[in-house]
Design a protein around this motif. Structure first.
Motif, PDB file in Angstrom:
ATOM      1  N   LEU A  35      17.209 -30.342  56.362  1.00 33.26           N
ATOM      2  CA  LEU A  35      16.584 -31.714  57.406  1.00 33.26           C
ATOM      3  C   LEU A  35      15.381 -31.213  58.782  1.00 33.26           C
ATOM      4  O   LEU A  35      14.794 -31.371  59.124  1.00 33.26           O
ATOM      5  CB  LEU A  35      16.041 -33.350  57.374  1.00 33.26           C
ATOM      6  N   GLY A  36      16.781 -30.700  59.599  1.00 33.32           N
ATOM      7  CA  GLY A  36      16.935 -30.790  60.698  1.00 33.32           C
ATOM      8  C   GLY A  36      16.435 -29.305  60.693  1.00 33.32           C
ATOM      9  O   GLY A  36      14.759 -29.467  62.283  1.00 33.32           O
ATOM     10  N   VAL A  37      15.965 -28.698  59.990  1.00 35.90           N
ATOM     11  CA  VAL A  37      15.166 -27.399  60.392  1.00 35.90           C
ATOM     12  C   VAL A  37      13.257 -27.454  59.803  1.00 35.90           C
ATOM     13  O   VAL A  37      13.070 -27.058  60.994  1.00 35.90           O
ATOM     14  CB  VAL A  37      15.281 -25.981  59.244  1.00 35.90           C
ATOM     15  N   ALA A  38      13.423 -28.384  58.857  1.00 33.42           N
ATOM     16  CA  ALA A  38      12.042 -28.652  58.506  1.00 33.42           C
ATOM     17  C   ALA A  38      11.733 -29.904  59.641  1.00 33.42           C
ATOM     18  O   ALA A  38      10.093 -29.617  60.209  1.00 33.42           O
ATOM     19  CB  ALA A  38      11.472 -29.606  57.014  1.00 33.42           C
ATOM     20  N   LEU A  39      11.617 -30.269  60.180  1.00 35.05           N
ATOM     21  CA  LEU A  39      11.858 -31.452  61.489  1.00 35.05           C
ATOM     22  C   LEU A  39      11.646 -30.563  62.401  1.00 35.05           C
ATOM     23  O   LEU A  39      10.284 -31.468  63.090  1.00 35.05           O
ATOM     24  CB  LEU A  39      13.082 -32.198  60.728  1.00 35.05           C
ATOM     25  N   ARG A  40      12.354 -30.026  63.119  1.00 39.00           N
ATOM     26  CA  ARG A  40      11.974 -28.718  63.944  1.00 39.00           C
ATOM     27  C   ARG A  40      10.333 -28.347  63.559  1.00 39.00           C
ATOM     28  O   ARG A  40       9.106 -28.202  64.524  1.00 39.00           O
ATOM     29  CB  ARG A  40      12.301 -28.013  64.775  1.00 39.00           C
ATOM     30  N   ILE A  41       9.602 -27.827  62.602  1.00 39.07           N
ATOM     31  CA  ILE A  41       8.821 -27.482  62.609  1.00 39.07           C
ATOM     32  C   ILE A  41       7.183 -28.378  62.447  1.00 39.07           C
ATOM     33  O   ILE A  41       6.264 -28.095  62.640  1.00 39.07           O
ATOM     34  CB  ILE A  41       8.452 -26.101  60.884  1.00 39.07           C
ATOM     35  N   VAL A  42       7.987 -29.574  61.545  1.00 44.30           N
ATOM     36  CA  VAL A  42       6.705 -29.919  61.360  1.00 44.30           C
ATOM     37  C   VAL A  42       6.623 -31.306  61.897  1.00 44.30           C
ATOM     38  O   VAL A  42       5.511 -31.795  62.166  1.00 44.30           O
ATOM     39  CB  VAL A  42       6.609 -30.508  59.484  1.00 44.30           C
ATOM     40  N   ARG A  43       7.852 -31.533  63.337  1.00 44.78           N
ATOM     41  CA  ARG A  43       8.104 -32.574  63.925  1.00 44.78           C
ATOM     42  C   ARG A  43       7.762 -33.808  63.493  1.00 44.78           C
ATOM     43  O   ARG A  43       7.154 -34.729  64.173  1.00 44.78           O
ATOM     44  CB  ARG A  43       6.945 -32.723  64.424  1.00 44.78           C
ATOM     45  N   ASP A  44       7.727 -34.687  62.190  1.00 47.09           N
ATOM     46  CA  ASP A  44       7.399 -35.536  60.942  1.00 47.09           C
ATOM     47  C   ASP A  44       8.261 -35.762  60.720  1.00 47.09           C
ATOM     48  O   ASP A  44       8.534 -35.271  59.499  1.00 47.09           O
ATOM     49  CB  ASP A  44       5.665 -35.438  60.783  1.00 47.09           C
ATOM     50  N   LYS A  45       9.061 -36.980  60.145  1.00 45.61           N
ATOM     51  CA  LYS A  45      10.178 -37.021  59.692  1.00 45.61           C
ATOM     52  C   LYS A  45       9.960 -37.295  57.633  1.00 45.61           C
ATOM     53  O   LYS A  45      10.904 -36.940  57.031  1.00 45.61           O
ATOM     54  CB  LYS A  45      11.414 -38.522  60.412  1.00 45.61           C
ATOM     55  N   SER A  46       9.034 -38.429  57.709  1.00 43.38           N
ATOM     56  CA  SER A  46       8.593 -38.162  56.845  1.00 43.38           C
ATOM     57  C   SER A  46       7.799 -37.347  55.851  1.00 43.38           C
ATOM     58  O   SER A  46       8.711 -36.724  54.552  1.00 43.38           O
ATOM     59  CB  SER A  46       7.664 -39.515  56.179  1.00 43.38           C
ATOM     60  N   LEU A  47       7.083 -36.370  56.746  1.00 40.01           N
ATOM     61  CA  LEU A  47       6.836 -35.061  56.272  1.00 40.01           C
ATOM     62  C   LEU A  47       8.218 -34.448  55.757  1.00 40.01           C
ATOM     63  O   LEU A  47       8.216 -33.147  54.668  1.00 40.01           O
ATOM     64  CB  LEU A  47       5.512 -34.744  56.596  1.00 40.01           C
ATOM     65  N   ALA A  48       9.415 -34.144  56.690  1.00 40.33           N
ATOM     66  CA  ALA A  48       9.975 -33.411  56.852  1.00 40.33           C
ATOM     67  C   ALA A  48      10.931 -33.439  55.767  1.00 40.33           C
ATOM     68  O   ALA A  48      11.693 -32.570  55.043  1.00 40.33           O
ATOM     69  CB  ALA A  48      11.069 -33.081  58.358  1.00 40.33           C
ATOM     70  N   GLU A  49      11.569 -34.674  55.476  1.00 37.08           N
ATOM     71  CA  GLU A  49      11.933 -35.299  54.493  1.00 37.08           C
ATOM     72  C   GLU A  49      11.427 -34.792  52.573  1.00 37.08           C
ATOM     73  O   GLU A  49      11.555 -34.119  52.089  1.00 37.08           O
ATOM     74  CB  GLU A  49      12.757 -36.290  53.876  1.00 37.08           C
ATOM     75  N   ASP A  50      10.380 -34.962  52.846  1.00 34.19           N
ATOM     76  CA  ASP A  50       9.043 -34.661  51.311  1.00 34.19           C
ATOM     77  C   ASP A  50       9.850 -32.534  51.281  1.00 34.19           C
ATOM     78  O   ASP A  50       9.392 -32.637  50.187  1.00 34.19           O
ATOM     79  CB  ASP A  50       7.589 -34.199  51.683  1.00 34.19           C
ATOM     80  N   ILE A  51       9.696 -32.040  52.500  1.00 32.79           N
ATOM     81  CA  ILE A  51       9.990 -30.714  52.388  1.00 32.79           C
ATOM     82  C   ILE A  51      11.373 -30.271  51.658  1.00 32.79           C
ATOM     83  O   ILE A  51      11.355 -29.606  50.876  1.00 32.79           O
ATOM     84  CB  ILE A  51       9.193 -30.015  54.074  1.00 32.79           C
ATOM     85  N   VAL A  52      12.313 -31.013  51.984  1.00 32.00           N
ATOM     86  CA  VAL A  52      13.411 -30.959  51.623  1.00 32.00           C
ATOM     87  C   VAL A  52      13.542 -31.366  50.418  1.00 32.00           C
ATOM     88  O   VAL A  52      14.074 -30.164  49.358  1.00 32.00           O
ATOM     89  CB  VAL A  52      14.167 -32.125  52.436  1.00 32.00           C
ATOM     90  N   HIS A  53      12.583 -31.964  49.964  1.00 36.09           N
ATOM     91  CA  HIS A  53      12.754 -32.530  48.511  1.00 36.09           C
ATOM     92  C   HIS A  53      12.211 -31.617  47.898  1.00 36.09           C
ATOM     93  O   HIS A  53      13.152 -31.243  46.863  1.00 36.09           O
ATOM     94  CB  HIS A  53      12.583 -34.015  48.993  1.00 36.09           C
ATOM     95  N   ASP A  54      11.429 -30.885  48.481  1.00 35.10           N
ATOM     96  CA  ASP A  54      10.261 -29.835  47.659  1.00 35.10           C
ATOM     97  C   ASP A  54      11.486 -29.105  47.620  1.00 35.10           C
ATOM     98  O   ASP A  54      10.916 -27.839  46.499  1.00 35.10           O
ATOM     99  CB  ASP A  54       9.278 -29.665  48.148  1.00 35.10           C
ATOM    100  N   ALA A  55      11.897 -28.387  48.734  1.00 36.61           N
ATOM    101  CA  ALA A  55      12.795 -27.280  48.544  1.00 36.61           C
ATOM    102  C   ALA A  55      13.732 -27.335  47.574  1.00 36.61           C
ATOM    103  O   ALA A  55      14.104 -25.934  47.299  1.00 36.61           O
ATOM    104  CB  ALA A  55      13.379 -27.081  50.379  1.00 36.61           C
ATOM    105  N   PHE A  56      14.738 -28.468  47.318  1.00 34.06           N
ATOM    106  CA  PHE A  56      15.717 -28.220  46.822  1.00 34.06           C
ATOM    107  C   PHE A  56      14.673 -28.184  44.681  1.00 34.06           C
ATOM    108  O   PHE A  56      15.702 -27.721  44.101  1.00 34.06           O
ATOM    109  CB  PHE A  56      16.410 -29.867  46.313  1.00 34.06           C
ATOM    110  N   ILE A  57      13.415 -28.660  45.108  1.00 41.44           N
ATOM    111  CA  ILE A  57      13.599 -28.729  43.593  1.00 41.44           C
ATOM    112  C   ILE A  57      13.135 -26.883  42.979  1.00 41.44           C
ATOM    113  O   ILE A  57      13.260 -26.633  41.878  1.00 41.44           O
ATOM    114  CB  ILE A  57      11.284 -29.341  43.373  1.00 41.44           C
TER     115      ILE A  57
END
Length: 174
Positions: A35-57
């Protein structure tokens, strides 16, 4: 706290076999750091959470394709997340936000017909370089990169000009 003895290779192998517990263990091990990696890149917590979800899929579905000869399992997990986040950022810059009012506009309901001179008036209010960018993008169909090359202007500047000009046009047309 991360488990320093966590066996990423074994975890991905288990995921490839369909072991959901392995995916859960991986999630518990690294989801907050991903989540920290995604958040540093997209700078939006909700979007970063979606990315982590998609990453685990993606990790779940692609675990069988992991090749330990090409790098570490942990590195692969982090690169999956990082690439998804970077793709979101890249795709975001390609989008042209029009707003909800433009989603299903028919030609008859478009206000340009009612006030044909307003578009030209609003365009004339823009700085000439910004107006040129808008015209190249929306009349000539050039990409941001093509406009930057044509105007010999940094790509980031062109993107910023277009974004700000669209906002100014939207405000002027309202």
């Amino acid at each position: 706290m991360p488990d320093v003895d966590f066996d990423y290779d074994a975890c991905l192998t288990a995921c490839a076999r369909g072991d959901q517990r392995a995916l859960r263990q991986l999630y518990e091990q690294d989801s907050s750091r991903l989540l920290g990696v995604a958040l540093r890149i997209v700078r939006d917590k909700s979007l970063a959470e979606d990315i982590v979800h998609d990453a685990f899929i993606k990790i779940w579905r692609g675990a069988g394709s992991f090749d330990p000869g090409r790098g570490s399992a942990r590195g692969w997990v982090f690169s999956v997340t990082r690439h998804l986040a970077l793709n979101v950022v890249r795709n975001h810059y390609r989008e042209v936000p029009l707003g909800d009012e433009h989603e299903s506009v028919s030609t008859d309901s478009f206000e340009f017909g009612a006030r044909p001179g307003q578009v030209h008036t609003c365009l004339e209010q823009l700085d000439p370089a910004r107006r040129t960018c808008i015209l190249h993008a929306y009349v000539d169909g050039y990409s941001h990169s093509e406009i930057a090359r044509k105007l010999d202007t940094p790509l980031g500047t062109v993107k910023a000009w277009i974004k700000r000009s669209l906002a100014a046009l939207r405000e002027c047309m309202a």
